[in-house]
Write a protein that holds these residues in place. Sequence first.
Motif, PDB file in Angstrom:
ATOM      1  N   ARG A 125      -6.990   4.446  -3.331  1.00 14.51           N
ATOM      2  CA  ARG A 125      -5.992   3.570  -2.720  1.00 14.51           C
ATOM      3  C   ARG A 125      -5.003   3.135  -3.797  1.00 14.51           C
ATOM      4  O   ARG A 125      -5.403   2.699  -4.880  1.00 14.51           O
ATOM      5  CB  ARG A 125      -6.655   2.370  -2.059  1.00 14.51           C
ATOM      6  CG  ARG A 125      -7.385   2.808  -0.778  1.00 14.51           C
ATOM      7  CD  ARG A 125      -7.995   1.652  -0.069  1.00 14.51           C
ATOM      8  NE  ARG A 125      -9.294   1.401  -0.709  1.00 14.51           N
ATOM      9  CZ  ARG A 125     -10.082   0.397  -0.422  1.00 14.51           C
ATOM     10  NH1 ARG A 125      -9.727  -0.493   0.468  1.00 14.51           N
ATOM     11  NH2 ARG A 125     -11.235   0.251  -1.027  1.00 14.51           N
TER      12      ARG A 125
ATOM     13  N   TYR B 262      -1.540   0.821  -4.746  1.00  7.14           N
ATOM     14  CA  TYR B 262      -0.766  -0.353  -4.375  1.00  7.14           C
ATOM     15  C   TYR B 262       0.351  -0.548  -5.397  1.00  7.14           C
ATOM     16  O   TYR B 262       0.163  -0.291  -6.589  1.00  7.14           O
ATOM     17  CB  TYR B 262      -1.651  -1.605  -4.350  1.00  7.14           C
ATOM     18  CG  TYR B 262      -2.754  -1.507  -3.337  1.00  7.14           C
ATOM     19  CD1 TYR B 262      -2.577  -1.984  -2.043  1.00  7.14           C
ATOM     20  CD2 TYR B 262      -3.975  -0.929  -3.659  1.00  7.14           C
ATOM     21  CE1 TYR B 262      -3.584  -1.880  -1.105  1.00  7.14           C
ATOM     22  CE2 TYR B 262      -4.989  -0.824  -2.725  1.00  7.14           C
ATOM     23  CZ  TYR B 262      -4.786  -1.303  -1.449  1.00  7.14           C
ATOM     24  OH  TYR B 262      -5.786  -1.196  -0.522  1.00  7.14           O
TER      25      TYR B 262
ATOM     26  N   ARG C  95      -7.281   1.657  -6.866  1.00  8.95           N
ATOM     27  CA  ARG C  95      -8.674   1.248  -6.663  1.00  8.95           C
ATOM     28  C   ARG C  95      -9.347   2.277  -5.761  1.00  8.95           C
ATOM     29  O   ARG C  95      -8.691   3.100  -5.137  1.00  8.95           O
ATOM     30  CB  ARG C  95      -8.756  -0.166  -6.081  1.00  8.95           C
ATOM     31  CG  ARG C  95      -8.263  -0.252  -4.645  1.00  8.95           C
ATOM     32  CD  ARG C  95      -8.257  -1.639  -4.126  1.00  8.95           C
ATOM     33  NE  ARG C  95      -9.540  -1.977  -3.545  1.00  8.95           N
ATOM     34  CZ  ARG C  95      -9.716  -2.943  -2.661  1.00  8.95           C
ATOM     35  NH1 ARG C  95      -8.704  -3.698  -2.290  1.00  8.95           N
ATOM     36  NH2 ARG C  95     -10.881  -3.183  -2.151  1.00  8.95           N
TER      37      ARG C  95
ATOM     38  N   GLY D  23      -1.774   7.465  -2.718  1.00 17.41           N
ATOM     39  CA  GLY D  23      -3.215   7.361  -2.517  1.00 17.41           C
ATOM     40  C   GLY D  23      -3.837   8.655  -2.040  1.00 17.41           C
ATOM     41  O   GLY D  23      -4.904   9.059  -2.510  1.00 17.41           O
ATOM     42  N   GLU D  24      -3.174   9.339  -1.117  1.00 17.87           N
ATOM     43  CA  GLU D  24      -3.688  10.619  -0.613  1.00 17.87           C
ATOM     44  C   GLU D  24      -3.723  11.679  -1.704  1.00 17.87           C
ATOM     45  O   GLU D  24      -4.649  12.475  -1.775  1.00 17.87           O
ATOM     46  CB  GLU D  24      -2.836  11.100   0.561  1.00 17.87           C
ATOM     47  CG  GLU D  24      -3.036  10.272   1.819  1.00 17.87           C
ATOM     48  CD  GLU D  24      -2.044  10.608   2.921  1.00 17.87           C
ATOM     49  OE1 GLU D  24      -1.347  11.641   2.826  1.00 17.87           O
ATOM     50  OE2 GLU D  24      -1.963   9.823   3.883  1.00 17.87           O
TER      51      GLU D  24
ATOM     52  N   SER E 191       0.433   4.901   0.697  1.00 16.94           N
ATOM     53  CA  SER E 191      -0.500   5.905   1.208  1.00 16.94           C
ATOM     54  C   SER E 191      -0.216   7.299   0.656  1.00 16.94           C
ATOM     55  O   SER E 191      -1.143   8.059   0.405  1.00 16.94           O
ATOM     56  CB  SER E 191      -0.499   5.919   2.731  1.00 16.94           C
ATOM     57  OG  SER E 191       0.794   6.150   3.228  1.00 16.94           O
TER      58      SER E 191
ATOM     59  N   HIS F 107       0.851  -1.195   0.000  1.00 13.63           N
ATOM     60  CA  HIS F 107       0.000   0.000   0.000  1.00 13.63           C
ATOM     61  C   HIS F 107       0.885   1.243   0.000  1.00 13.63           C
ATOM     62  O   HIS F 107       1.814   1.345   0.794  1.00 13.63           O
ATOM     63  CB  HIS F 107      -0.912  -0.023   1.233  1.00 13.63           C
ATOM     64  CG  HIS F 107      -1.862   1.118   1.276  1.00 13.63           C
ATOM     65  ND1 HIS F 107      -1.771   2.116   2.205  1.00 13.63           N
ATOM     66  CD2 HIS F 107      -2.933   1.422   0.499  1.00 13.63           C
ATOM     67  CE1 HIS F 107      -2.740   2.991   1.997  1.00 13.63           C
ATOM     68  NE2 HIS F 107      -3.453   2.587   0.972  1.00 13.63           N
TER      69      HIS F 107
END
Length: 155
Positions: A135, A137, A154, A129-130, A126, A124
Amino acid sequence: MAGDYRDKKSEFLFFIQNWINKVISDKLWEKYVDLHINDIDKCFKEKQNWIEGSLFLFGCFLSLVDDKKYDVFLVIPLTCVSKKDLVPLTFELLEKELDITPPSFYLFAKGEKNYEATIKSAKHLSEIGEKINARAYYKEENENNECYRTLYIRK
């Protein structure tokens, strides 16, 4: 460029909805059928449009898919590098790290085991993603001192 493809959103939604319908009716996730962004429109042929364009299209997908029944995966292939040349992946490096294959989308039924296995085997990220409000990966597959890398996005 940014305004050019955003002006075509209704065309993209129509195209994507037809693709989604076909994947669902024929359960094409079982055959790992994907949709490359350059197949949606020629404006996504250029590599410099891949990151921003694929994130825009990801939003289009999410607006059309019933997330209680299906998962959308944005898959971004990254260049293969030697283990010694690996650097931590950041959002700012994404465009530089793109492979020659354009990003693509996959649709899976909820709970589909291969989709779940991919997520579980990936790291992951992060920070990325932020930045993209999703999200992220990252997965490396090492072979003969080379790392094949992929970024998965995703909801």
